[in-house]
Design an enzyme around this catalytic site. Structure first.
Site, PDB file in Angstrom:
ATOM      1  CG  ASP A   1       1.888  -0.220  11.588  1.00 10.83           C
ATOM      2  OD1 ASP A   1       1.840   0.581  12.325  1.00 10.83           O
ATOM      3  OD2 ASP A   1       1.378  -0.728  10.019  1.00 10.83           O
TER       4      ASP A   1
ATOM      5  CG  ASP B   1      -0.338  -0.200   2.547  1.00  8.28           C
ATOM      6  OD1 ASP B   1       0.768  -0.347   2.775  1.00  8.28           O
ATOM      7  OD2 ASP B   1      -0.682  -0.507   3.831  1.00  8.28           O
TER       8      ASP B   1
END
Length: 885
Positions: free
Chosen positions: A480, A70
């Protein structure tokens, strides 16, 4: 397990990204002459770390596969090494949004051709429009067509698809599904030009959150996928039947039976759900569709699987569980091209206790699950998981049943069975790409083995970097997955930082004179936002938050590790003596300031906020605003103090509508001098001084002499050498940079989606300006193994292994050969090289010059060829010929 994805990091960096557009140069800007150096670039290995929303296998060439991420570009599978090769490292600073890939298409009629639809955000976070990239050499090089609208590789709904498709019968025809109400687009000249399909009746209407004023969650997710029925065409003629999925719960699937001249809504289709995927099995005439009530990739509370018989128009609900029993949507969807009737799907939004994978061998009539309950909460799995190659995938967790670690996955929106090998399947998750090579054991009652199939695919957003003078060479702060302590850059660390395990680490620092003392700050749903280590980051313990803290912010360690200054989100700047058990508010400095420490004086700290530089000489208790003027007015600034010299501070940053560049202070920030030869700069870092140099090496991500790149200076910024090139740009590199204090020329660079990349100079002698010292001539025998590992029309990839078969070690090497057919090298890794005509010389880089007797060293390259591609017959190491294996 991880819902934040990389969006959190990108939002935090948005101001800096938008500031990256180049300003017009003033007429008085000095002319700058740049030197250049040959660098070898690679990743500090993490193996994964981000969301893989798309996997595409070519339907006519075995082992040709691609993956999209992404925000981290696209990759091509390399079967010989079971690794992924990055394809979009050439994307530069100004086009950073083109590292987000919304869709990929591999041409089955001409496997050399591949297309990528790129663009990261459809709202204002990405200042540029989207584009379609086209390649005739499998992604080794690209041509670009800009689009008149934005694309959203990191937007809601990015796991749907594929939105880009090549007509399998007439490969000059492509379709692209656009977001934001822009409709369906078509190219008839192999992606060179595009026009909207004006008669397509539905541009989509689904938005995740209409109330979101940022435009992120309120964007129309548009056209979701395009699927051709290749059985309705012949080679050279456009395929007649085309299916298109639309983000509209009441009108999700459309069809054309006249090659796109007219379109109609499929009659009888289910409503109330979004069609995430549409996969056609032409051998049995079934179109399978995976539905979810949300666009994903995080959300989804209900879902269904349907089968459409293309010959009769009959719809059949083939969902593996009753609707009342779903708490997730379906998305990942694939069929076995070798065995019609075998279909698989994923419950992509089943976050707890795990994702689920379903398999049917009778076209959806009956299903089995990858796991099921025996007696709750106990599970029986049809699979085993081997994460020994990426052990951090356990997250250091010890969950209670029915959760397990490592998890089967989450955000599992991509899944593909190899069209040539029924036993091989790959699927993407929010943290890695998993796969199996014995999938068919599922059907015989055995267990299939799932392993990471992700080596080479590095997708993390990097917030901060540190290279201490002793201990581990690299500490990283990542979005993350927190961050890692790399003791060996070529190996995957066993675990990310734990105790606590931040979802995103925002800042880290070590004590300059006591590198065993390390501090990091970050984001966590619940718990402390700061942690400390006394063993160079190997083990951690949590600190205590002052009142009001909501996020990690920035942190600084005193030079001797005796105290810390912290500027967290949600609270003002704080200071503490010792390991943060009790914090006190600093005075004289605004909340949200960036903080750093002097690297010599343990009581001196610095801060910056909104154009003002602040100094504390009492351990962070009080700060005083410096009288320095002319500094950048915004907050897109990063600065560091030089190790070994008190009060020596470098500051980089700014914006195109104001002051933007690189500043230097030698009086502790009381005054700054702007470097006139640097137009823009966004980061600053220090590395080992060059041989004979009196000052440490500077590194920066900057614009100098009209060129955007990564630069090195060995003379205090008087002259600059560009160390990257057009094939190694990595999009946006403005978060952090640092040299290595122990290895001359080595630089660690942050990326926003391509992980931590590091470069090593071919200047093994550590001289100034990028020159090279003579390489010692090795003695003794040598053997060369030369292997072409991949070849396509006009291009090839080769691996070379040079073995020391003599009795003494080499302290440097240079291998020469000639190409018989005029081949040209285009890119080399793990070596420096020169080529003059047909003659090539490959030379060691700094870290692989020593080769012990009986050991070997390897490097690889890509090149161009025409006619024939004969492998070299003679290799010479200095004046000695090597045996060719």
């Amino acid at each position: 397990m991880r819902r934040t994805r990389i969006l959190t990091a990108v939002l935090a960096l948005a101001a800096g990204l938008l500031a990256g557009s180049p300003p017009a140069l003033a007429a008085s800007s000095p002319k700058v002459t740049l030197a250049a150096d040959t660098y070898t670039w690679q990743n500090a290995r993490i193996d994964g770390g981000g969301f893989v929303p798309g996997i595409v296998f070519n339907r006519t060439e075995k082992n040709l596969a691609y993956a999209r991420t992404d925000i981290g570009g696209a990759y091509r599978w390399q079967e010989s090494t079971k690794t992924w090769t990055p394809l979009l490292d050439s994307v530069g600073w100004d086009d950073w949004g083109h590292t987000g890939v919304v869709s990929l298409a591999s041409d089955s009629a001409d496997p050399n051709r591949v297309y990528a639809a790129v663009g990261t955000y459809t709202n204002g976070w990405d200042p540029g429009n989207g584009a379609v990239l086209r390649s005739a050499d499998r992604g080794a090089s690209w041509q670009k067509t800009d689009l008149p609208f934005k694309l959203g590789g990191n937007m809601p709904g990015r796991g749907m698809g594929e939105r880009l498709a090549v007509d399998p019968n007439r490969n000059s025809v492509l379709y692209l599904g656009a977001p934001s109400g822009k409709g369906l687009w078509r190219s008839t000249d192999s992606g060179v030009t595009w026009s909207q399909v004006g008669n397509f009746p539905n541009v989509g209407n689904y938005v995740q959150d209409p109330s979101d004023t940022s435009g992120y969650a309120s964007d129309n997710q548009g056209i979701a996928w395009v699927t051709f029925d290749e059985s309705t065409g012949t080679s050279g003629s456009a395929t007649k039947t085309v299916y298109v999925g639309v983000a509209d719960k009441d009108n999700a699937v459309y069809r054309s039976t006249d090659a796109g001249a007219t379109w109609s809504r499929l009659a009888g289709q289910p409503t109330g759900y979004l069609a995430h995927k549409g996969v056609l099995d032409t051998k049995n005439g079934y179109l399978y569709i995976a539905y979810s009530d949300k666009g994903g990739p995080y959300d989804g509370g209900k879902g269904r699987l349907w089968r459409y018989a293309t010959a009769t128009g009959t719809w059949t609900d083939i969902s593996p569980v009753a609707e009342a029993d779903t708490y997730y949507g379906f998305s990942g969807l694939t069929v076995d091209r070798q065995h019609p009737g075998t279909v698989m799907a994923t419950a992509y939004s089943s976050w707890w206790p795990d994702t689920q994978i379903f398999r049917s061998t009778d076209s959806g009539g009956t299903w089995t699950k990858a796991w099921d309950y025996t007696s709750y909460p106990n599970r029986s799995n049809r699979y085993t998981m081997d994460v020994s190659s990426s052990p951090w995938l356990t997250w250091g967790a010890n969950p209670s049943p029915p959760e397990q670690t490592p998890k089967l996955g989450w955000m599992t929106e991509s899944m593909e069975i190899d069209p040539f090998d029924s036993a091989r399947m790959m699927y993407g998750t929010g943290a890695t790409l998993y796969g199996t090579e014995n999938l068919t054991d599922w059907d015989s009652g055995g267990r299939f083995t799932i392993r990471p199939m992700v080596r080479g695919l590095e997708e993390t957003a990097v917030n901060d970097l540190a290279s201490p003078p002793s201990g581990a060479p690299l500490l990283s702060a990542l979005g993350d997955i927190g961050g890692f302590r790399h003791t060996d850059l070529t190996k995957v660390p066993s675990m990310m930082y734990t105790s606590p395990n931040f979802t995103t680490t925002t800042s880290l620092d070590f004590a300059e004179t006591d590198p065993n003392t390390v501090v990091r700050t970050g984001n966590l749903d619940s718990g402390p936002h700061i942690a400390f280590s006394t063993d160079n980051g190997a083990n951690w313990f949590a600190g205590t938050d002052p009142s009001g803290v909501s996020g990690g912010g920035t942190v600084a360690a005193a030079a001797d590790g005796s105290r810390f200054v912290w500027s967290p989100e949600g609270a003002g700047v704080q200071y503490a003596t010792g390991f943060g058990t009790s914090w006190s508010a600093s005075s004289g400095i605004p909340a949200g300031a960036v903080v750093e420490s002097d690297r010599v004086d343990s009581r001196t700290f610095y801060g910056f906020k909104s154009g003002k530089f602040y100094v504390s000489t009492d351990g962070g208790a009080t700060f005083t605003a410096s009288s320095a003027t002319g500094l950048p007015g915004g907050d897109s600034v990063r600065f560091k103090a030089l190790p070994g010299t008190k009060g020596d501070v470098w500051l980089a940053g700014g914006a195109s509508d104001g002051a933007y560049g690189l500043w230097h202070s030698t009086d502790g920030g009381a005054s700054f001098t702007r470097l006139s030869n640097v137009e823009q700069a966004d980061t600053i870092g220090f590395g080992k001084a060059a041989t004979g140099a009196a000052y440490q090496t500077l590194f920066t991500s900057a614009k100098i002499g009209g060129v955007r790149g990564i630069f090195r200076s060995t003379d205090k910024g008087a002259t600059w050498t560009r160390v990257n090139d057009s094939t190694h740009q990595y999009g946006w590199t403005g978060a952090a940079i640092t040299g290595d204090p122990r290895v001359y020329g080595r630089v660690y660079v942050s990326t926003n989606g391509r992980g931590v990349v590091y470069g090593d100079t071919s200047d093994t002698g550590g001289g100034g300006g990028g020159g090279t010292d003579p390489t010692p001539t090795p003695t003794g025998a040598c053997t060369v193994t030369y292997q072409v590992t991949n070849q396509w029309s006009g291009g090839f990839q080769a691996d070379v292994r040079l073995a020391n078969t003599g009795s003494s070690a080499w302290s440097g090497w240079s291998l020469g050969w000639s190409f018989a057919d005029g081949q040209k090298i285009t890119q080399v890794w793990n070596a420096g090289y020169t080529q003059s005509g047909t003659a090539v010389s490959a030379k060691n880089v700094g870290w692989n010059g020593t080769v012990a007797a009986g050991s070997s060293v390897s490097f690889g390259f890509t090149g161009s060829w025409s006619g024939t591609n004969t492998r070299p017959a003679v290799f010479r190491l200095g004046d000695r010929s090597c045996t060719v294996a």
